[in-house]
Design an enzyme around this catalytic site. Structure first.
Site, short mmCIF file in Angstrom:
data_model
loop_
_atom_site.label_atom_id
_atom_site.label_comp_id
_atom_site.label_asym_id
_atom_site.label_seq_id
_atom_site.Cartn_x
_atom_site.Cartn_y
_atom_site.Cartn_z
N GLU A 1 41.40 36.49 36.37
CA GLU A 1 40.51 35.22 36.28
C GLU A 1 40.47 34.79 34.73
O GLU A 1 39.96 33.55 34.47
CB GLU A 1 39.00 35.79 36.59
CG GLU A 1 38.95 36.18 38.15
CD GLU A 1 39.59 37.19 38.66
OE1 GLU A 1 40.19 37.90 37.96
OE2 GLU A 1 38.89 37.75 39.75
N HIS B 1 44.46 44.23 43.39
CA HIS B 1 43.31 44.64 42.72
C HIS B 1 42.81 46.26 42.85
O HIS B 1 42.48 46.34 44.04
CB HIS B 1 42.18 43.80 42.79
CG HIS B 1 40.89 44.14 42.08
ND1 HIS B 1 40.79 43.83 40.63
CD2 HIS B 1 39.63 44.97 42.37
CE1 HIS B 1 39.72 44.41 40.31
NE2 HIS B 1 38.88 44.85 41.43
N GLU C 1 35.23 45.55 34.91
CA GLU C 1 35.31 45.16 36.31
C GLU C 1 35.66 46.39 37.14
O GLU C 1 36.26 47.33 36.92
CB GLU C 1 36.27 44.00 36.47
CG GLU C 1 36.39 43.48 37.86
CD GLU C 1 37.71 42.49 38.27
OE1 GLU C 1 38.85 42.86 37.49
OE2 GLU C 1 37.64 41.50 38.74
N HIS D 1 37.08 48.54 39.88
CA HIS D 1 38.28 48.68 40.45
C HIS D 1 38.49 49.84 41.50
O HIS D 1 39.49 50.77 41.44
CB HIS D 1 39.39 49.18 39.24
CG HIS D 1 39.71 47.79 38.44
ND1 HIS D 1 39.10 47.15 37.64
CD2 HIS D 1 41.17 47.29 38.50
CE1 HIS D 1 39.89 46.23 37.15
NE2 HIS D 1 40.80 46.12 37.53
N GLU E 1 48.15 48.58 39.72
CA GLU E 1 47.25 49.32 38.76
C GLU E 1 47.06 50.69 38.59
O GLU E 1 47.04 51.43 37.54
CB GLU E 1 45.85 48.64 38.74
CG GLU E 1 45.77 47.03 38.24
CD GLU E 1 44.63 46.37 38.22
OE1 GLU E 1 44.34 45.56 37.57
OE2 GLU E 1 43.97 46.60 39.56
N HIS F 1 43.66 40.28 33.35
CA HIS F 1 42.77 40.16 34.35
C HIS F 1 42.93 38.93 34.79
O HIS F 1 42.69 37.86 34.00
CB HIS F 1 41.25 40.36 33.45
CG HIS F 1 40.08 39.77 34.42
ND1 HIS F 1 39.69 40.60 35.60
CD2 HIS F 1 39.23 38.90 34.28
CE1 HIS F 1 38.61 39.98 36.19
NE2 HIS F 1 38.35 39.08 35.26
N ASP G 1 41.36 47.13 33.38
CA ASP G 1 41.86 45.86 32.71
C ASP G 1 41.90 45.79 31.30
O ASP G 1 42.62 44.73 30.64
CB ASP G 1 41.24 44.64 33.31
CG ASP G 1 41.36 44.30 34.66
OD1 ASP G 1 42.22 45.08 35.51
OD2 ASP G 1 40.75 43.54 35.59
#
Ligand SMILES: [Zn+2]
Length: 267
Positions: free
Chosen positions: A122, A177, A34, A36, A182, A120, A45
């Site tokens: 989701e 995010h 994904e 970032h 992170e 992650h 992730d």
């Protein structure tokens, strides 16, 4: 030399011996490919939960299985959305099946306790469903004592760590995010993959209280970041890693009677 905790680095002979030790925890990191933001890699992730899993496994009697690299579709409010180039996602049913199949295989190898260590947002409910179905599959063939714990690592960032990392106030995990949390962990663990000169200026976005499909690109900043990572640092990452790892280890010891590694070796 401390023996590896990575399943993929063991021969099948060594793995079969170690997974058979009662109380051994099989850990499966679960991530996503994904975007970032412009400053972090697409597999952020994946590599963060894998590192956290390895550190947890070193402190208890754990073995880290290869990660589930792809995750469920990015949602705009928490991951920027699935319309970005590079974000490569699975359908919900696929992720459920992958988690279910891997858990069943680990049980066939002898594991009776597994941890899905998610990185992650989701993925959460698809992992729960995969775990529930695996437990049902196993019960049907007479294995009734297989237990699965699922968690998302940042839920362990609480108390002092939270105030130290976000001295100006915490905006919530959804906008984190590609942001301070992170990026700090990446600066501590994988500095060569971070380019701080590309961190975008971005005040936290305010998302509407609904999701819309197909994604509405105007709801996500063009950079993909929902908040600026300018205040990230390796020192914050070190603090966050210790907070997460010690929190997970404490929860496992309390809830599953997992023993610290030294104690497990003595028993
Ligand atoms: Zn992420």
């Amino acid at each position: 030399m401390t023996p590896t905790v990575a399943m993929s680095e063991m021969s099948w002979v060594e793995y079969s011996r170690r997974i058979a030790v009662p109380g051994t925890l099989a850990i499966v990191p679960v991530g996503a490919i994904e975007q970032h933001g412009p400053h972090l890699p697409l597999n952020t992730d994946v590599i963060l939960p894998t590192e956290i899993a390895s550190e947890v496994a070193r402190r208890i009697n754990g073995i880290v299985a290869p990660a589930i690299t792809y995750g469920y579709k990015s949602i705009q409010r928490s991951g920027g959305g699935n319309h970005f180039c590079g974000t490569a996602s699975l359908d919900g049913n696929t992720l459920i099946s992958v988690a279910r199949d891997i858990l069943r295989e680990l049980a066939r190898h002898g594991a009776r306790r597994a941890l899905l260590l998610n990185g992650h947002f989701e993925n959460v409910y698809f992992l729960l469903e995969g775990a529930d179905l695996a437990i049902r599959d196993l019960a049907a063939i007479g294995i009734n004592n297989f237990q699965v714990i699922t968690l998302t690592y940042w839920d362990f960032i609480v108390g002092d760590a939270l105030t130290e990392v976000f001295p100006d106030g915490f905006q919530g995990w959804a906008v984190e995010h590609g942001a301070v949390m992170e990026t700090s962990l990446m600066l501590h663990l994988f500095p060569k993959f971070v380019n701080m000169s590309l961190v975008p200026e971005q005040s936290p976005i305010t998302s509407p209280p609904y999701d819309i499909l197909p994604p509405a690109p105007d709801l996500t900043p063009p950079s993909g970041c929902l908040l600026s990572a300018a205040k990230a640092s390796a020192a914050k990452g070190k603090l966050l890693l210790e907070c997460v790892v010690s929190g997970i280890v404490a929860a496992l010891i309390e809830r599953t009677k997992q023993k610290p590694r030294e104690q497990a070796a003595r028993d």
